[in-house]
Scaffold this motif. Structure first.
Motif, PDB file in Angstrom:
ATOM      1  N   ILE A  98     -27.823 -34.105 -20.143  1.00 12.35           N
ATOM      2  CA  ILE A  98     -28.326 -33.023 -19.286  1.00 12.35           C
ATOM      3  C   ILE A  98     -28.407 -31.734 -20.094  1.00 12.35           C
ATOM      4  CG2 ILE A  98     -27.785 -31.563 -17.283  1.00 12.35           C
ATOM      5  CD1 ILE A  98     -26.571 -34.153 -15.993  1.00 12.35           C
ATOM      6  N   ALA A  99     -27.349 -31.425 -20.830  1.00 15.54           N
ATOM      7  CA  ALA A  99     -27.351 -30.209 -21.653  1.00 15.54           C
ATOM      8  C   ALA A  99     -28.501 -30.245 -22.657  1.00 15.54           C
ATOM      9  CB  ALA A  99     -26.007 -30.043 -22.365  1.00 15.54           C
ATOM     10  N   GLN A 100     -28.731 -31.388 -23.291  1.00 17.37           N
ATOM     11  CA  GLN A 100     -29.831 -31.516 -24.244  1.00 17.37           C
ATOM     12  C   GLN A 100     -31.181 -31.265 -23.575  1.00 17.37           C
ATOM     13  OE1 GLN A 100     -29.188 -35.421 -25.900  1.00 17.37           O
ATOM     14  NE2 GLN A 100     -27.946 -34.624 -27.584  1.00 17.37           N
ATOM     15  N   GLU A 101     -31.352 -31.773 -22.355  1.00 14.68           N
ATOM     16  CA  GLU A 101     -32.603 -31.537 -21.617  1.00 14.68           C
ATOM     17  C   GLU A 101     -32.809 -30.047 -21.373  1.00 14.68           C
ATOM     18  OE1 GLU A 101     -35.192 -33.423 -20.485  1.00 14.68           O
ATOM     19  OE2 GLU A 101     -34.404 -35.223 -21.410  1.00 14.68           O
ATOM     20  N   PHE A 102     -31.719 -29.325 -21.154  1.00 13.81           N
ATOM     21  CA  PHE A 102     -31.798 -27.872 -20.956  1.00 13.81           C
ATOM     22  C   PHE A 102     -31.948 -27.129 -22.282  1.00 13.81           C
ATOM     23  CE2 PHE A 102     -29.591 -28.383 -16.741  1.00 13.81           C
ATOM     24  CZ  PHE A 102     -30.563 -27.756 -15.978  1.00 13.81           C
ATOM     25  N   GLY A 103     -31.778 -27.852 -23.392  1.00 16.07           N
ATOM     26  CA  GLY A 103     -31.877 -27.208 -24.703  1.00 16.07           C
ATOM     27  C   GLY A 103     -30.657 -26.368 -25.025  1.00 16.07           C
ATOM     28  N   THR A 104     -29.505 -26.831 -24.582  1.00 14.45           N
ATOM     29  CA  THR A 104     -28.262 -26.097 -24.794  1.00 14.45           C
ATOM     30  C   THR A 104     -27.141 -27.077 -25.098  1.00 14.45           C
ATOM     31  OG1 THR A 104     -26.729 -24.499 -23.789  1.00 14.45           O
ATOM     32  CG2 THR A 104     -27.658 -26.135 -22.321  1.00 14.45           C
ATOM     33  N   GLU A 105     -25.998 -26.548 -25.458  1.00 17.63           N
ATOM     34  CA  GLU A 105     -24.796 -27.369 -25.598  1.00 17.63           C
ATOM     35  C   GLU A 105     -23.785 -27.009 -24.517  1.00 17.63           C
ATOM     36  OE1 GLU A 105     -23.185 -27.535 -29.548  1.00 17.63           O
ATOM     37  OE2 GLU A 105     -25.173 -27.769 -30.439  1.00 17.63           O
ATOM     38  N   ASN A 106     -24.215 -26.211 -23.542  1.00 12.48           N
ATOM     39  CA  ASN A 106     -23.343 -25.722 -22.481  1.00 12.48           C
ATOM     40  C   ASN A 106     -23.061 -26.824 -21.462  1.00 12.48           C
ATOM     41  OD1 ASN A 106     -22.223 -24.471 -20.207  1.00 12.48           O
ATOM     42  ND2 ASN A 106     -23.335 -22.565 -20.573  1.00 12.48           N
ATOM     43  N   ARG A 107     -21.910 -27.465 -21.620  1.00  9.58           N
ATOM     44  CA  ARG A 107     -21.539 -28.568 -20.736  1.00  9.58           C
ATOM     45  C   ARG A 107     -21.186 -28.078 -19.335  1.00  9.58           C
ATOM     46  NH1 ARG A 107     -20.851 -33.004 -23.956  1.00  9.58           N
ATOM     47  NH2 ARG A 107     -19.071 -34.014 -23.035  1.00  9.58           N
ATOM     48  N   GLN A 108     -20.722 -26.835 -19.227  1.00 11.23           N
ATOM     49  CA  GLN A 108     -20.443 -26.270 -17.905  1.00 11.23           C
ATOM     50  C   GLN A 108     -21.746 -26.157 -17.116  1.00 11.23           C
ATOM     51  OE1 GLN A 108     -17.580 -25.669 -16.395  1.00 11.23           O
ATOM     52  NE2 GLN A 108     -18.470 -24.775 -14.569  1.00 11.23           N
ATOM     53  N   GLN A 109     -22.795 -25.690 -17.760  1.00 13.95           N
ATOM     54  CA  GLN A 109     -24.106 -25.591 -17.116  1.00 13.95           C
ATOM     55  C   GLN A 109     -24.571 -26.990 -16.699  1.00 13.95           C
ATOM     56  OE1 GLN A 109     -27.168 -23.511 -19.316  1.00 13.95           O
ATOM     57  NE2 GLN A 109     -28.782 -24.626 -18.257  1.00 13.95           N
ATOM     58  N   ALA A 110     -24.392 -27.955 -17.567  1.00 13.79           N
ATOM     59  CA  ALA A 110     -24.788 -29.330 -17.264  1.00 13.79           C
ATOM     60  C   ALA A 110     -24.019 -29.863 -16.066  1.00 13.79           C
ATOM     61  CB  ALA A 110     -24.564 -30.221 -18.485  1.00 13.79           C
ATOM     62  N   HIS A 157     -31.294 -25.023  -1.489  1.00 21.33           N
ATOM     63  CA  HIS A 157     -29.927 -25.554  -1.392  1.00 21.33           C
ATOM     64  C   HIS A 157     -29.308 -25.683  -2.786  1.00 21.33           C
ATOM     65  CE1 HIS A 157     -26.692 -28.408  -0.332  1.00 21.33           C
ATOM     66  NE2 HIS A 157     -26.763 -27.857   0.860  1.00 21.33           N
ATOM     67  N   VAL A 158     -30.096 -26.185  -3.723  1.00 19.13           N
ATOM     68  CA  VAL A 158     -29.610 -26.292  -5.114  1.00 19.13           C
ATOM     69  C   VAL A 158     -29.322 -24.896  -5.660  1.00 19.13           C
ATOM     70  CG1 VAL A 158     -30.252 -26.927  -7.491  1.00 19.13           C
ATOM     71  CG2 VAL A 158     -30.725 -28.499  -5.597  1.00 19.13           C
ATOM     72  N   LEU A 159     -30.245 -23.958  -5.446  1.00 16.25           N
ATOM     73  CA  LEU A 159     -30.054 -22.587  -5.921  1.00 16.25           C
ATOM     74  C   LEU A 159     -28.793 -21.965  -5.329  1.00 16.25           C
ATOM     75  CD1 LEU A 159     -31.052 -20.175  -7.572  1.00 16.25           C
ATOM     76  CD2 LEU A 159     -32.432 -19.498  -5.583  1.00 16.25           C
ATOM     77  N   ASP A 160     -28.544 -22.189  -4.047  1.00 15.78           N
ATOM     78  CA  ASP A 160     -27.326 -21.661  -3.416  1.00 15.78           C
ATOM     79  C   ASP A 160     -26.080 -22.149  -4.143  1.00 15.78           C
ATOM     80  OD1 ASP A 160     -28.815 -20.339  -1.498  1.00 15.78           O
ATOM     81  OD2 ASP A 160     -28.445 -21.826   0.081  1.00 15.78           O
ATOM     82  N   GLN A 161     -26.075 -23.412  -4.510  1.00 14.07           N
ATOM     83  CA  GLN A 161     -24.918 -23.963  -5.221  1.00 14.07           C
ATOM     84  C   GLN A 161     -24.823 -23.413  -6.639  1.00 14.07           C
ATOM     85  OE1 GLN A 161     -23.717 -28.004  -4.592  1.00 14.07           O
ATOM     86  NE2 GLN A 161     -25.179 -28.207  -2.912  1.00 14.07           N
ATOM     87  N   LEU A 162     -25.960 -23.205  -7.278  1.00 12.54           N
ATOM     88  CA  LEU A 162     -25.948 -22.610  -8.620  1.00 12.54           C
ATOM     89  C   LEU A 162     -25.420 -21.179  -8.555  1.00 12.54           C
ATOM     90  CD1 LEU A 162     -29.396 -23.877  -9.970  1.00 12.54           C
ATOM     91  CD2 LEU A 162     -27.131 -24.755 -10.582  1.00 12.54           C
ATOM     92  N   GLU A 163     -25.835 -20.433  -7.537  1.00 13.56           N
ATOM     93  CA  GLU A 163     -25.394 -19.041  -7.380  1.00 13.56           C
ATOM     94  C   GLU A 163     -23.889 -18.950  -7.159  1.00 13.56           C
ATOM     95  OE1 GLU A 163     -27.950 -17.709  -4.219  1.00 13.56           O
ATOM     96  OE2 GLU A 163     -29.405 -16.884  -5.646  1.00 13.56           O
ATOM     97  N   GLN A 164     -23.310 -19.932  -6.497  1.00 18.03           N
ATOM     98  CA  GLN A 164     -21.865 -19.934  -6.256  1.00 18.03           C
ATOM     99  C   GLN A 164     -21.075 -20.072  -7.550  1.00 18.03           C
ATOM    100  OE1 GLN A 164     -20.910 -22.941  -3.338  1.00 18.03           O
ATOM    101  NE2 GLN A 164     -22.367 -22.114  -1.871  1.00 18.03           N
ATOM    102  N   THR A 165     -21.737 -20.503  -8.604  1.00 13.24           N
ATOM    103  CA  THR A 165     -21.063 -20.686  -9.892  1.00 13.24           C
ATOM    104  C   THR A 165     -21.603 -19.740 -10.952  1.00 13.24           C
ATOM    105  OG1 THR A 165     -22.606 -22.417 -10.507  1.00 13.24           O
ATOM    106  CG2 THR A 165     -20.559 -23.119  -9.434  1.00 13.24           C
ATOM    107  N   ALA A 166     -22.271 -18.686 -10.516  1.00  9.60           N
ATOM    108  CA  ALA A 166     -22.798 -17.651 -11.417  1.00  9.60           C
ATOM    109  C   ALA A 166     -23.864 -18.180 -12.363  1.00  9.60           C
ATOM    110  CB  ALA A 166     -21.666 -16.981 -12.197  1.00  9.60           C
ATOM    111  N   LEU A 167     -24.586 -19.218 -11.942  1.00 10.74           N
ATOM    112  CA  LEU A 167     -25.686 -19.746 -12.748  1.00 10.74           C
ATOM    113  C   LEU A 167     -27.014 -19.568 -12.018  1.00 10.74           C
ATOM    114  CD1 LEU A 167     -24.172 -23.018 -14.254  1.00 10.74           C
ATOM    115  CD2 LEU A 167     -24.622 -20.861 -15.422  1.00 10.74           C
ATOM    116  N   ALA A 168     -27.143 -18.474 -11.303  1.00 12.56           N
ATOM    117  CA  ALA A 168     -28.333 -18.219 -10.502  1.00 12.56           C
ATOM    118  C   ALA A 168     -29.572 -17.992 -11.347  1.00 12.56           C
ATOM    119  CB  ALA A 168     -28.097 -17.032  -9.584  1.00 12.56           C
TER     120      ALA A 168
END
Length: 154
Positions: A23-35, A91-102
């Motif tokens: 998932i992180a690779q698909e996003f072009g990052t190594e951020n596992r928290q984001q994944a 709904h997905v965005l709401d959950q992302l916003e709850q984790t400061a990944l808006a």
């Protein structure tokens, strides 16, 4: 060397790490928290949109640790949430916003996670999942020939 001393736990940790890495690779990052957050937000939203039988079938296909994430906080009901595309992405965005990944695009998030699900889950199960979704959500899933290609920003 065993991390936990139990093969079943070591195996699920390894598989979960593989999913997060992809998932992180698909996003072009190594951020596992984001994944992790992307995976969790998409799985929870998908779970709410699926009929209870399909929810269970998908859960059975997931590695044990990811299955726990998938079912976390679930309150089963026979009534399916009739979310359509905009509501699903909100709904997905709401959950992302709850984790400061808006700042992450919810559509790209969903496409990335569904791409990985399509690679990791049995093809027949993926086809069933796609079939029970409304038409406006089906196109978020990669088509059969595109399941192994990188997600493009829309």
């Amino acid at each position: 060397m065993s991390l936990t001393g139990l093969e079943v736990f070591d195996t699920t940790l390894q598989k979960t790490n593989e999913w997060l890495q992809e998932i992180a690779q698909e996003f072009g990052t190594e951020n596992r928290q984001q994944a992790y957050v992307a995976l969790r937000a998409t799985l929870h939203t998908l779970r709410e949109r699926l009929p209870i039988e399909e929810t269970a079938h998908l859960g059975a296909q997931l590695p044990m640790l990811i299955r726990g994430i998938y079912y976390e906080g679930w309150k089963p009901t026979l009534e399916v949430s009739k979310m359509h595309r905009d509501e699903f992405l909100e709904h997905v965005l709401d959950q992302l916003e709850q984790t400061a990944l808006a700042d992450i695009d919810p559509e790209i998030t969903v496409r990335v996670v569904l791409q990985i699900l399509s690679r990791k889950v049995a093809p027949g199960e993926v086809e069933k999942l796609i079939h029970v979704m409304p038409a406006d959500l089906r196109d978020l899933w990669p088509s059969g020939e595109n399941r192994n290609t990188k997600v493009q920003a829309v």
